[in-house]
Every structure is written in C-alpha cells, then in structure tokens.
Design a protein around this motif. Sequence first.
Motif, short mmCIF file in Angstrom:
data_model
loop_
_atom_site.label_atom_id
_atom_site.label_comp_id
_atom_site.label_asym_id
_atom_site.label_seq_id
_atom_site.Cartn_x
_atom_site.Cartn_y
_atom_site.Cartn_z
N LYS A 1 -10.23 20.35 3.25
CA LYS A 1 -9.42 19.07 3.37
C LYS A 1 -9.52 18.34 2.10
CE LYS A 1 -9.11 15.22 6.81
NZ LYS A 1 -9.40 14.73 7.93
N VAL A 2 -8.08 17.98 1.83
CA VAL A 2 -7.75 17.29 0.39
C VAL A 2 -7.39 15.92 0.90
CG1 VAL A 2 -6.53 17.19 -1.68
CG2 VAL A 2 -7.29 19.42 -0.51
N HIS A 3 -8.14 14.92 0.34
CA HIS A 3 -7.77 13.57 0.36
C HIS A 3 -7.06 13.05 -0.76
CE1 HIS A 3 -10.73 12.89 3.75
NE2 HIS A 3 -11.36 13.83 3.21
N CYS A 4 -6.66 11.59 -0.57
CA CYS A 4 -5.84 11.05 -1.62
C CYS A 4 -4.53 11.85 -1.96
CB CYS A 4 -6.58 10.99 -2.69
SG CYS A 4 -7.78 9.35 -2.75
N VAL A 5 -3.70 12.37 -0.94
CA VAL A 5 -2.58 13.03 -1.21
C VAL A 5 -1.24 11.74 -1.44
CG1 VAL A 5 -0.91 14.66 -0.40
CG2 VAL A 5 -3.50 15.06 -0.36
N LEU A 6 -0.76 11.62 -2.35
CA LEU A 6 0.48 10.69 -2.36
C LEU A 6 1.73 11.28 -1.89
CD1 LEU A 6 1.41 7.78 -3.08
CD2 LEU A 6 1.77 8.76 -5.44
N ASP B 1 0.81 -0.93 -0.13
CA ASP B 1 0.06 0.18 -0.14
C ASP B 1 0.78 1.47 0.03
OD1 ASP B 1 -2.25 -1.62 -0.04
OD2 ASP B 1 -2.68 -1.18 2.05
N PRO B 2 0.46 2.30 -0.92
CA PRO B 2 1.41 3.49 -0.85
C PRO B 2 0.95 4.25 0.64
CG PRO B 2 -0.57 3.61 -2.28
CD PRO B 2 -0.51 2.27 -1.82
N VAL B 3 1.85 5.24 0.61
CA VAL B 3 1.48 6.45 1.88
C VAL B 3 0.67 7.31 1.23
CG1 VAL B 3 2.71 7.72 3.41
CG2 VAL B 3 3.90 5.65 2.60
N VAL B 4 -0.58 7.34 1.75
CA VAL B 4 -1.56 8.29 1.16
C VAL B 4 -2.17 9.07 2.32
CG1 VAL B 4 -3.65 8.42 -0.09
CG2 VAL B 4 -2.12 6.96 -1.09
N ILE B 5 -2.13 10.31 2.45
CA ILE B 5 -2.37 11.09 3.74
C ILE B 5 -3.52 12.20 3.05
CG2 ILE B 5 -0.32 10.77 4.81
CD1 ILE B 5 0.39 13.74 4.14
N SER B 6 -4.04 12.86 4.25
CA SER B 6 -4.87 14.07 3.75
C SER B 6 -4.13 15.22 4.28
CB SER B 6 -6.17 13.88 4.36
OG SER B 6 -6.88 12.76 3.98
N VAL B 7 -4.28 16.53 3.77
CA VAL B 7 -4.00 17.73 4.13
C VAL B 7 -5.13 18.70 4.14
CG1 VAL B 7 -1.72 17.07 3.31
CG2 VAL B 7 -2.90 18.26 1.79
N VAL B 8 -4.76 20.03 4.55
CA VAL B 8 -5.81 20.95 4.55
C VAL B 8 -5.01 22.07 3.60
CG1 VAL B 8 -7.15 22.80 5.67
CG2 VAL B 8 -6.83 20.46 6.46
N THR B 9 -5.78 22.43 2.54
CA THR B 9 -5.13 23.66 1.66
C THR B 9 -6.58 24.16 1.05
OG1 THR B 9 -3.30 24.13 -0.01
CG2 THR B 9 -4.98 22.25 -0.31
N ALA B 10 -6.01 25.64 0.77
CA ALA B 10 -7.28 26.42 0.02
C ALA B 10 -8.20 26.20 1.04
CB ALA B 10 -7.25 26.09 -1.37
N GLY B 11 -8.32 26.07 2.22
CA GLY B 11 -9.65 26.17 3.08
C GLY B 11 -10.26 24.89 3.02
N LYS C 1 -0.68 27.87 1.23
CA LYS C 1 -0.56 27.39 2.83
C LYS C 1 -1.30 26.00 2.90
CE LYS C 1 -0.52 31.98 4.86
NZ LYS C 1 1.08 31.81 5.07
N THR C 2 -0.38 25.17 3.34
CA THR C 2 -1.11 23.68 3.40
C THR C 2 -0.71 23.20 4.77
OG1 THR C 2 -0.18 23.22 1.11
CG2 THR C 2 -0.63 21.38 2.60
N THR C 3 -1.57 22.51 5.48
CA THR C 3 -1.53 22.30 6.90
C THR C 3 -1.51 20.81 7.06
OG1 THR C 3 -3.01 24.14 7.52
CG2 THR C 3 -2.76 22.26 9.07
N PHE C 4 -0.48 20.32 7.76
CA PHE C 4 -0.35 18.76 8.02
C PHE C 4 -0.75 18.84 9.78
CE2 PHE C 4 2.39 20.31 4.90
CZ PHE C 4 2.30 18.91 3.74
N THR C 5 -1.63 17.86 10.01
CA THR C 5 -2.17 17.63 11.45
C THR C 5 -2.30 16.30 11.65
OG1 THR C 5 -3.56 18.53 13.12
CG2 THR C 5 -4.28 18.36 10.78
N ASP C 6 -2.10 16.02 13.03
CA ASP C 6 -2.61 14.73 13.71
C ASP C 6 -3.83 14.88 14.54
OD1 ASP C 6 -1.44 15.69 15.59
OD2 ASP C 6 0.11 14.12 15.87
N GLY C 7 -4.25 16.19 14.79
CA GLY C 7 -5.28 16.42 15.80
C GLY C 7 -4.89 17.21 16.91
N ALA C 8 -3.52 16.64 17.25
CA ALA C 8 -3.24 17.16 18.53
C ALA C 8 -2.09 18.51 18.13
CB ALA C 8 -2.46 16.17 19.41
N ALA C 9 -1.32 18.21 17.45
CA ALA C 9 -0.50 19.24 16.81
C ALA C 9 -0.59 19.53 15.24
CB ALA C 9 0.99 18.87 17.09
N SER C 10 -0.24 20.75 14.77
CA SER C 10 -0.11 20.79 13.21
C SER C 10 0.68 21.94 13.05
CB SER C 10 -1.49 21.67 13.14
OG SER C 10 -1.55 22.75 13.58
#
Length: 273
Positions: free
Chosen positions: A44-49, A32-42, A98-107
């Motif tokens: 939440k964007v899924h399927c970020v490889l 499985d590839p490393v696929v995450i979600s980020v927040v950008t342009a206000g 501006k792109t946000t990376f977060t785990d819910g506790a820190a960003s």
Amino acid sequence: MSVEAQEADQALDVDLVFTMADLRDVVPHDNDPVVISVVTAGRKVHCVLVDQGSSTDVMFWTTFNKLQLSPDQLRPYTGCLYGFAGDQVEVRGHLELKTTFTDGAASRIENIRYLVVNAPSPYNILLGRPTLNRLRAVASTRHMKMKLPDLGGKVITIKLDQKEAKRCYENSLKTKRGVFMVTTRAPSEEEVVSTEITRERRPELAGEVLEREIGGKTFKLGKSLGQAAQNQIAEVITRNLDAFTWSASDMPGIDPDFLCDRLTMDPKVRHVY
C-alpha cells in the motif's frame, strides 16, 4: 471491437456525481490537494498525488527503492521530462505495474506505466492525465474524494486522508521540492547539440601571492597581507584543516547520485562513434 470489449466499455460509462452527502465527512479547508492511497507491487502506497497538470504518471526513485523493485525492471526512456519550473528531470526509465484502486467495497486493477524519476518530492507517486482518463476518474478538491467506475458498473469512491494531504502539501511548501506538474516533450535542437558551454567564473586572487605550508599542505596567501594577518589566517586554517578535501578519499559517504551522470540509452538505437 468485440462484444466483450463493448460491454466492458459500457460498464465504465456511468455517471460520477458529487452530492452534499460527500461533504459530510470533509473538514473545511482552503487548498488541500487530492492525495490518495493505492496498492502496487504488493504494497500500500500513501501520498499519491492526483495531478491533473501532469502529462505522465510518475514514480519517484525513493519510492521505487522502498518498494524493493529491481533496476533490471526498468526500460529505457528516450524523451525528456520537465518540472513545473521548466527544469529537466532525470528519468531512470519506465515500467508497468498493476495498481489497485479501492474503497473497501469495490476495486479496480489497472496496468500503469510509471516513469521513474530521480527528483525530490514529498509525494510517492503522481497520477497524471493518462491514468485519470483511462480510469475515467473524476477528483473533487471540494469534496476531498475521487470517484471512478469499476468494471461492473459500480462507482468506487476513494476518500482522502486530509491530515496526510495537508502534511504532504505543507512539506512541499517548506522544502520547495515538490514536483506539481510534469510535461514531456522531445528535446530541442539546442538541448541535443550544444555549441557553447558557459562556465561560471571562479574567484581569482588579486595581486601577487606567496606559498606557505600549513599543516603539511601548501596554501597561497596574498603578499599584500601583513605578517600578523598571515599568521592569523594560518591559525584559523590549522584549527579547521579537516574541513578541506584534497582527494576523493577525503569525502567518504557521498551519495554517488550526486557525483555520477547517467545516460538513458535505448538499446534498439544504433550507437554512433
């Protein structure tokens, strides 16, 4: 370097360690590839490889439109972009978001320069080496997580949605449309100046032909065909006359991107006429 910059740099210099505890919520998998979600342009964007094979950060044109961004925000890009198979990819331009990376506790928020490309892909964004290095992020396919430091020295642990990662990966295999590695380089001399144009040969009629009007249109049929064969062909054409096009007005609904060529021009470069 100022004292503040040194302190910020030291805050990012933390150990990123994966332990057995990181495997507890991981479903066993093969590739499985490393696929995450980020927040950008206000949004939440899924399927970020997370693509360590990519030399740039890529946003696909479909994602650009879904984020309702304006083409006026794009700046010209003068380089060349190449996919995994070595084919050149159409670049619409680049922009910073501006792109946000977060785990819910820190960003952590970073300005990322995305190249916007018009190419099909099951992913929305490719995060390449430039951003991964700047974030000092480390991704683990075994642990299905990506870790990076925040500006306060804490470790952000982004967990992957394995169902989503598997879905994206399977879609890329089914459609054969995934862009998994992107490289940038200046165009070669052969690509800039082409001295020879190779055209694919079209089928040609063998022998003499005769013209026959079918459904108000003129068709050419081989003279060697017997009258029965000619009548049979005319009957088939008559039944399927709407499958033929005679002008652009006969092809409504065609995506202009399929028909139009675009040149990405740098406004600072003087044109040569």
